[in-house]
Design an enzyme around this catalytic site. Structure first.
Site, short mmCIF file in Angstrom:
data_model
loop_
_atom_site.label_atom_id
_atom_site.label_comp_id
_atom_site.label_asym_id
_atom_site.label_seq_id
_atom_site.Cartn_x
_atom_site.Cartn_y
_atom_site.Cartn_z
N CYS A 13 0.66 -1.05 -0.34
CA CYS A 13 0.15 -0.18 -0.08
C CYS A 13 0.41 1.06 0.23
O CYS A 13 0.39 2.54 -0.35
CB CYS A 13 -0.83 -0.24 1.35
N HIS A 23 -3.20 7.07 4.07
CA HIS A 23 -3.20 5.97 2.89
C HIS A 23 -4.19 5.59 3.81
O HIS A 23 -4.63 4.70 5.18
CB HIS A 23 -2.30 4.14 3.00
N ASN A 61 -10.33 -0.67 0.62
CA ASN A 61 -8.60 0.02 0.42
C ASN A 61 -8.74 -0.90 -0.47
O ASN A 61 -8.78 -2.60 -0.97
CB ASN A 61 -8.92 -0.94 2.17
O1 UT7 Z 1 -3.26 -1.49 3.82
C1 UT7 Z 1 -2.30 -2.22 4.54
C2 UT7 Z 1 -1.96 -2.03 5.69
N1 UT7 Z 1 -3.08 -2.31 6.53
C3 UT7 Z 1 -3.83 -2.36 7.45
O2 UT7 Z 1 -3.75 -1.24 7.79
C4 UT7 Z 1 -5.00 -2.61 8.84
C5 UT7 Z 1 -4.74 -3.07 9.72
N2 UT7 Z 1 -5.24 -3.12 10.40
C6 UT7 Z 1 -6.84 -3.34 10.78
O3 UT7 Z 1 -7.03 -2.23 10.58
C7 UT7 Z 1 -7.83 -3.61 12.05
O4 UT7 Z 1 -6.84 -4.53 12.97
C8 UT7 Z 1 -9.22 -5.11 11.10
C9 UT7 Z 1 -9.95 -4.04 10.43
C10 UT7 Z 1 -8.08 -5.66 10.22
C11 UT7 Z 1 -9.63 -5.30 12.64
O5 UT7 Z 1 -10.29 -5.01 13.33
P1 UT7 Z 1 -9.99 -5.35 14.68
O6 UT7 Z 1 -10.26 -3.90 15.43
O7 UT7 Z 1 -7.80 -5.46 15.27
O8 UT7 Z 1 -10.30 -6.35 15.01
P2 UT7 Z 1 -9.31 -7.90 15.98
O9 UT7 Z 1 -8.62 -8.73 14.56
O10 UT7 Z 1 -9.33 -7.87 16.93
O11 UT7 Z 1 -10.89 -8.61 15.59
C12 UT7 Z 1 -12.28 -8.28 16.82
C13 UT7 Z 1 -13.06 -9.50 17.13
C14 UT7 Z 1 -11.99 -11.03 17.11
O12 UT7 Z 1 -13.14 -11.56 17.02
P3 UT7 Z 1 -13.34 -12.11 18.71
O13 UT7 Z 1 -11.48 -12.99 18.50
O14 UT7 Z 1 -12.95 -10.98 19.86
O15 UT7 Z 1 -14.66 -12.91 18.98
C15 UT7 Z 1 -13.16 -11.21 15.34
O16 UT7 Z 1 -12.80 -12.32 15.37
O17 UT7 Z 1 -13.76 -9.02 15.36
C16 UT7 Z 1 -14.20 -10.32 15.01
N3 UT7 Z 1 -13.98 -10.09 13.69
C17 UT7 Z 1 -14.86 -9.77 13.21
N4 UT7 Z 1 -16.43 -9.48 13.21
C18 UT7 Z 1 -17.99 -9.64 12.36
C19 UT7 Z 1 -12.88 -10.35 11.98
N5 UT7 Z 1 -13.98 -9.70 11.16
C20 UT7 Z 1 -15.19 -9.76 11.11
C21 UT7 Z 1 -15.44 -9.22 10.81
N6 UT7 Z 1 -16.82 -9.18 11.19
N7 UT7 Z 1 -15.75 -8.84 9.22
#
Ligand code: UT7
Length: 329
Positions: free
Chosen positions: A116, A256, A286
């Site tokens: 990115c 970004h 994204n």
């Molecule tokens: O462009 C290149 C660079 N990329 C980035 O900068 C992306 C950086 N990361 C992020 O933006 C975030 O980490 C994400 C948007 C990818 C994820 O958000 P998060 O707040 O970090 O969520 P998480 O991965 O910690 O997951 C929290 C919970 C989990 O459930 P449990 O384990 O707490 O029960 C996930 O399984 O949310 C769950 N989860 C979802 N739930 C509903 C993960 N994805 C989803 C989803 N819908 N799509």
């Protein structure tokens, strides 16, 4: 060849596919919700390129618009730089395909894979060629067809990405404006935090790699998030501190578009108003190397970026890579 030029963007263009995928569409595909996606990412919808079309189809549209905006013919181009991780083919470079489409046969052509951060890397390289006088006219494109490498069964990634292309024409000027400072960085220790494990020479395409879904993008979202919030703020501060400037001197910051929470975090730490951080993540998701050039084009079309404005652009992503450019518009 010994002349030193200030480096400016003289034309912009953007292209996104027509097909919209809403959060409601995704609710039918994986265990997710509109509410989760909006609150955790800021994304409402994204675009998906229609079957039968490719990276080059989208970049051609954006490139033609940027060339027309700059008042250049394809034959005027000395170089084409395409930042992408989703080229038409593993080889040859998509920039060569674009060169042929445009009929820009005087241009050298190369692709750049910096995730990115690709657009920032490519613009920095263009700056080097122009400032020393080696080249006059360079086309820089950020383009991604991420929906083709998205695992539509993985809710952790499939809600995030979309397709798009942004293009700029880069030239020299004797005027007192243009790129003031730029910096590109990498930390390969984080390479496997965001990557496509299959289909390359390490795990060539075979039945097993397909069965294990290794041709899709994998991301450790939490780790990438932590990297992003710390490095993006530091990059912005370095860019302005080195020029003796303060955050409040910035008229616009084009970050970004990976997550609205990352944008808000950086903005609040710099104590800047929301109007200075335009977004398209809500509408496009994204789009990786395309987010910044599309955003730039949108802001120019809307008349919000004016001559003399101080603008910073910062990208971050796979590699891990990150980089920034400070310019007087
Ligand atoms: O462009 C290149 C660079 N990329 C980035 O900068 C992306 C950086 N990361 C992020 O933006 C975030 O980490 C994400 C948007 C990818 C994820 O958000 P998060 O707040 O970090 O969520 P998480 O991965 O910690 O997951 C929290 C919970 C989990 O459930 P449990 O384990 O707490 O029960 C996930 O399984 O949310 C769950 N989860 C979802 N739930 C509903 C993960 N994805 C989803 C989803 N819908 N799509």
């Amino acid at each position: 060849m010994n002349n030193q030029y200030n480096v400016v963007i003289t034309g912009t263009g953007a292209a996104v596919p027509e097909q919209v995928i809403t959060n409601q569409d995704l609710e039918k595909m994986v265990d997710t919700s509109d509410q989760w996606i909006i609150s955790r990412t800021g994304i409402r919808e994204r675009r998906k390129l229609e079957d039968g079309y490719s990276n080059t189809d989208l970049s051609e549209k954006a490139a033609k618009e940027a060339l027309a905006d700059a008042g250049l013919e394809p034959s005027d181009l000395d170089m084409i730089l395409v930042a992408t991780v989703t080229p038409d083919y593993p080889t040859p470079a998509s920039s060569c395909l674009l060169q042929a489409r445009l009929g820009a046969f005087n241009a050298a052509a190369m692709d750049l894979s910096a995730g990115c951060t690709g657009f920032i890397y490519a613009l920095t390289i263009a700056q080097q060629f122009i400032s020393g006088g080696a080249y006059k006219n360079i086309l820089v494109v950020g383009v991604e067809i991420l929906t083709r490498v998205t695992d539509w069964e993985d809710r952790g990634t499939c809600v995030l990405f979309g397709d798009g292309a942004g293009a700029v024409v880069v030239q020299g000027t004797a005027e007192d404006r243009g790129i003031i400072n730029c910096s590109i960085k990498a930390d390969g220790r984080g390479a496997e935090l965001l990557y496509i494990p299959g289909g390359g020479s390490k795990h060539p395409a075979c039945r097993e790699t397909l069965a294990e879904r290794m041709h899709y993008l994998k991301m450790n979202g939490n780790e990438v998030f932590k990297f992003a919030v710390s490095q993006v703020e530091a990059m912005l501060r370095d860019l302005i501190n080195e020029e003796g400037l303060k955050p409040e001197d910035l008229d616009m910051v084009l970050l970004h578009q990976a997550n609205l929470r990352i944008i808000d975090y950086v903005r609040k730490h710099l104590k800047l108003p929301v109007e200075k951080f335009p977004v398209n993540i809500d509408r496009l998701g994204n789009t990786s190397s395309a987010t910044i050039p599309i955003l730039l084009h949108e802001e120019l079309v809307a008349g919000r970026l004016k001559k003399g404005d101080l603008v910073a652009m910062v990208g971050f992503g796979a590699g891990l890579t990150w980089g920034g450019i400070l310019m007087k518009w």
